[in-house]
Design an enzyme around this catalytic site. Sequence first.
Site, short mmCIF file in Angstrom:
data_model
loop_
_atom_site.label_atom_id
_atom_site.label_comp_id
_atom_site.label_asym_id
_atom_site.label_seq_id
_atom_site.Cartn_x
_atom_site.Cartn_y
_atom_site.Cartn_z
N SER A 12 0.82 -1.22 0.00
CA SER A 12 0.00 0.00 0.00
C SER A 12 0.85 1.26 0.00
CB SER A 12 -0.94 -0.01 1.21
OG SER A 12 -0.19 -0.11 2.41
N GLY A 13 1.96 1.24 -0.76
CA GLY A 13 2.71 2.47 -0.99
C GLY A 13 2.18 3.16 -2.24
N LYS A 34 1.20 -5.36 5.03
CA LYS A 34 1.59 -6.16 6.20
C LYS A 34 1.57 -5.42 7.52
CE LYS A 34 6.60 -6.04 5.30
NZ LYS A 34 7.77 -6.87 5.07
N ALA A 45 9.21 9.48 2.16
CA ALA A 45 9.96 10.17 1.09
C ALA A 45 10.02 11.66 1.41
CB ALA A 45 9.29 9.92 -0.26
N GLY A 47 12.56 14.25 -0.50
CA GLY A 47 12.93 15.17 -1.58
C GLY A 47 11.79 15.48 -2.53
N GLY A 48 11.19 14.46 -3.15
CA GLY A 48 10.05 14.70 -4.03
C GLY A 48 10.03 13.84 -5.27
N GLU A 127 18.29 18.22 -6.92
CA GLU A 127 18.98 17.13 -6.22
C GLU A 127 20.15 16.65 -7.06
OE1 GLU A 127 16.15 14.14 -4.99
OE2 GLU A 127 15.06 15.55 -3.75
N HIS A 251 22.37 5.97 0.31
CA HIS A 251 22.16 7.43 0.36
C HIS A 251 23.31 8.04 1.13
CE1 HIS A 251 20.41 11.35 0.84
NE2 HIS A 251 19.38 11.01 0.08
N ARG A 297 24.51 10.05 -6.81
CA ARG A 297 24.65 9.49 -5.47
C ARG A 297 25.74 8.46 -5.30
NH1 ARG A 297 18.58 8.60 -3.62
NH2 ARG A 297 18.27 10.85 -3.56
N HIS A 358 19.71 2.50 0.84
CA HIS A 358 18.53 3.36 0.63
C HIS A 358 17.56 2.81 -0.42
CE1 HIS A 358 16.31 7.10 0.47
NE2 HIS A 358 16.56 7.26 -0.82
N ARG A 393 20.17 4.82 -9.69
CA ARG A 393 18.96 5.63 -9.87
C ARG A 393 19.24 7.11 -9.66
NH1 ARG A 393 14.87 7.53 -5.98
NH2 ARG A 393 16.33 6.80 -4.41
P1 FAD Z 1 6.53 1.18 -0.52
O1 FAD Z 1 6.11 2.59 -0.47
O2 FAD Z 1 7.71 0.79 0.30
O3 FAD Z 1 5.31 0.25 -0.10
C1 FAD Z 1 5.48 -1.13 0.05
C2 FAD Z 1 4.22 -1.69 0.67
O4 FAD Z 1 4.24 -3.10 0.60
C3 FAD Z 1 4.06 -1.37 2.15
O5 FAD Z 1 2.71 -1.06 2.35
C4 FAD Z 1 4.42 -2.67 2.86
O6 FAD Z 1 3.83 -2.83 4.12
C5 FAD Z 1 3.86 -3.66 1.85
N1 FAD Z 1 4.45 -5.00 1.92
C6 FAD Z 1 5.74 -5.36 1.79
N2 FAD Z 1 5.86 -6.70 1.87
C7 FAD Z 1 4.61 -7.21 2.05
C8 FAD Z 1 4.07 -8.50 2.21
N3 FAD Z 1 4.85 -9.60 2.22
N4 FAD Z 1 2.74 -8.64 2.39
C9 FAD Z 1 1.93 -7.56 2.42
N5 FAD Z 1 2.38 -6.30 2.28
C10 FAD Z 1 3.70 -6.13 2.09
N6 FAD Z 1 12.07 8.37 -3.86
C11 FAD Z 1 11.83 9.46 -4.60
O7 FAD Z 1 11.54 9.35 -5.79
N7 FAD Z 1 11.84 10.70 -4.02
C12 FAD Z 1 12.14 10.89 -2.70
O8 FAD Z 1 12.12 12.00 -2.22
C13 FAD Z 1 12.43 9.74 -1.92
N8 FAD Z 1 12.75 9.88 -0.61
C14 FAD Z 1 12.92 8.75 0.15
C15 FAD Z 1 13.16 8.87 1.52
C16 FAD Z 1 13.26 7.75 2.32
C17 FAD Z 1 13.51 7.89 3.79
C18 FAD Z 1 13.15 6.47 1.73
C19 FAD Z 1 13.25 5.22 2.58
C20 FAD Z 1 12.94 6.32 0.37
C21 FAD Z 1 12.83 7.46 -0.42
N9 FAD Z 1 12.61 7.37 -1.80
C22 FAD Z 1 12.36 8.48 -2.54
C23 FAD Z 1 12.36 6.06 -2.42
C24 FAD Z 1 10.85 5.87 -2.53
O9 FAD Z 1 10.24 6.39 -1.38
C25 FAD Z 1 10.46 4.42 -2.70
O10 FAD Z 1 11.21 3.84 -3.73
C26 FAD Z 1 8.99 4.33 -3.07
O11 FAD Z 1 8.20 4.99 -2.12
C27 FAD Z 1 8.56 2.87 -3.16
O12 FAD Z 1 7.18 2.82 -3.32
P2 FAD Z 1 6.47 1.41 -3.42
O13 FAD Z 1 5.01 1.67 -3.53
O14 FAD Z 1 7.13 0.60 -4.44
O15 FAD Z 1 6.81 0.71 -2.01
C1 SIN Z 2 16.13 12.48 -0.70
O1 SIN Z 2 15.26 13.26 -0.35
O2 SIN Z 2 17.34 12.71 -0.64
C2 SIN Z 2 15.72 11.15 -1.23
C3 SIN Z 2 15.42 11.27 -2.65
C4 SIN Z 2 15.40 9.93 -3.32
O3 SIN Z 2 15.75 8.91 -2.74
O4 SIN Z 2 15.07 9.91 -4.51
#
Ligand code: FAD
Ligand code: SIN
Length: 540
Positions: A12-13, A34, A45, A47-48, A127, A251, A297, A358, A393
Site C-alpha cells: 500500500s505504498g 503487512k 519520502a 525530496g520529491g 537534487e 544514500h 549518489r 537506501h 537511480r
Molecule cells: P513502498 O512505499 O515501500 O510500499 C510497500 C508496501 O508493501 C508497504 O505497504 C508494505 O507494508 C507492503 N508490503 C511489503 N511486503 C509485504 C508482504 N509480504 N505482504 C503484504 N504487504 C507487504 N524516492 C523518490 O523518488 N523521491 C524521494 O524524495 C524519496 N525519498 C525517500 C526517503 C526515504 C527515507 C526512503 C526510505 C525512500 C525514499 N525514496 C524516494 C524512495 C521511494 O520512497 C520508494 O522507492 C517508493 O516509495 C517505493 O514505493 P512502493 O510503492 O514501491 O513501495
Molecule cells: C532524498 O530526499 O534525498 C531522497 C530522494 C530519493 O531517494 O530519490
Amino acid sequence: MEIKSDFLIIGSGIAGLSFALKAAKFGNVSLVTKREKWESATFYAQGGIASVLSAEDSFEAHIKDTIEAGAGLCHPDIVEMVVRDGPNRIRELMEFGASFSKRMADSRAKDFGVGVNNIEELDLGKEGGHSKRRIVHAKDMTGQEIEEALLKAVKAEGKITIYENHIAIDLITHSKFIEKLNGDTCWGAYILNKKSGDVHTFLAKGTILATGGAGKVYLYTSNPDIATGDGIAMAYRAGASIANMEFIQFHPTCLYHPKAKSFLISEAVRGEGGILRLKDGTPFMTSYHPMKDLAPRDIVARAIDFELKKSGAECVYLDITDKDPAFIKTRFPNLYEKCLSFGFDITETPVPVVPAAHYICGGVLTNDCGESSIKRLFAIGETACTGLHGANRLASNSLLEALVFANRTCIKAQGLAAKDAAIPRIPAWRTGGAVNSDEAVIISQNWDEVRRFMWNYVGIARSNKRLDRAHRRIENLRAEINEYYWNFTVTSDLLELRNIATVAELIIKCAMLRKESRGLHYNIDYPETDDKNWKRDTII
Ligand code: FAD
Ligand code: SIN
C-alpha cells in the site's frame, strides 16, 4: 478462508495505491498490506518527484541526466517513456488530492504554502545528478502528503478492500500439464493474517507485487522496517526472472546518531546549497566530481566511504549554516525539528552524516507494462526492475517510476477482469507437522547476522574475497532458515527473515557475476568499467 478478486495487490505504498485506484474502475480489488496501511517507504519520502515542469527544463535534459546517472545500463526507450509521461502523472496525483509546495516569490517567505493546484506555480527543488530544478515536493514531507492523499482517494472510491496486518507468504502458481511448456501462471497468494495467525488463500485473475524495497537486508538503512524485499523473494521462489540485484543505492547523508536509526537528511539540502565537509571543515566533493556535492549518489556515497576509511573518522558533516535560518525552517521543517530533537540545530552547526542503504535498483524483471516472466503476475514500484534506473537511480525518479508504471500496468491488466478465467482449484494452506517455535532466538540471531555481513562484505566497496565470504555464510544461513521454516508455524518475523536471506543471496550472486565496477557496484578487484563484456543487465 478463500477470497476471490479480479485484482490482488500486495502493498500500500505509492505503487499499490495508484494501481488500486485505477483498477477499481475495471474490477474488484483486494489490497493486502503487512502493517498499518500508511506504513511504507512512500510515507517517508522527503525530496520529491522528478518531472519536467518548467520552461527552463526539457524532456531531453531529464532523459540525459537519468541515463548519465544510470552508468550505461538504463534502457533508453523506458527512460524516454517515463520522463515524457511524468507531467501527466503529477497532474493526476494532484487530481487525487495531493498538494505540493508553491514557488516562493521571496526566499525569506514564511511558508512554502503546500496547497497549490496549478502546476505552473509549483516550487521545483534540485537534487544530485539533475542539471535543472525539477523536483516537485511538499516541503520535506512529500511522501506523507502523497500517501495520505492516495489513502483518502482509495477510501472515497469505496470499491477497494484493504486488509491491514496481512502479510503475503508466497505466490500461488499453477499450470495444467498441457500449459507447462509456456510456463506457470500466477493465481494469487497465500496470506497470513498476523492478528489471528490464520493463512488465507487469496485468488485473483491478476496479482500485482507492490511490496517496495529491501533496505533491511543491510545493518544501516534509511528504509522503514517493512522493507524486507518480500516481493522480490516471493517472485524468485515462484520462478520469475530477477535482475540487477547488485545495484544497491547508498544514500550519502543519513544522520549519524546512535538513536536516529539512519534518519535521512534529504539530498534537497545539498540542492539548496548544503556542503559536505570533513571534521576540520574542508569541503571534499570538489576533488571527486565537477558537480561537487550534487554529483550522482554513487559518486558522493563512495567519496564519503573513501574519506572515512582514509581518516578513520566515523562521519562527515553536512553544512547548510550559510542559508537564512528562516528559509531552512520553512523549507525543511521536518528535518530541522528531527535534527534538533537529537541535539543538532542545522541553522547553526553542521550535522554529522554517514551513508546508509537506501534503494534497490534491481528487482523483479518486467517489460514496459509491468509484466513479469510469470503470466498474470505484475510488479511495480521499487520491487520491479523496469530498465529505468540502470546501474544507479537518479534522485527522485522512483516515485515517478511508480506512478508511470502503475498507470501502464493497469492499462495492460484491465482486460483480465473482464474475461472469465477458470481459476484452478487451489488447495488450502497446510501446516503439516509444523509446531510453534520454542527457539525464536534463531530468528533474531540470523536476522542480525545477515544484515551485519551484508553491510561489511557487500556494501559500498566490494572485493572478491568479501563476496566469497558472504556467499559461504548466506548458504549456511539459508539452509538453517529453510529448515526452521518447514518445522515451525509461520510468523511474520520468520517470513521476513526468510525473505531478507533470499534477497541477500540474490545480491551476492549478482555481485559475484559482474566482473567490473559500474554505477553502484564497485569491486576493488575489478575497478574499471568493462563495456565490452558487461554493458548488460544481470539476470537470474
Ligand atoms: P513502498 O512505499 O515501500 O510500499 C510497500 C508496501 O508493501 C508497504 O505497504 C508494505 O507494508 C507492503 N508490503 C511489503 N511486503 C509485504 C508482504 N509480504 N505482504 C503484504 N504487504 C507487504 N524516492 C523518490 O523518488 N523521491 C524521494 O524524495 C524519496 N525519498 C525517500 C526517503 C526515504 C527515507 C526512503 C526510505 C525512500 C525514499 N525514496 C524516494 C524512495 C521511494 O520512497 C520508494 O522507492 C517508493 O516509495 C517505493 O514505493 P512502493 O510503492 O514501491 O513501495
Ligand atoms: C532524498 O530526499 O534525498 C531522497 C530522494 C530519493 O531517494 O530519490
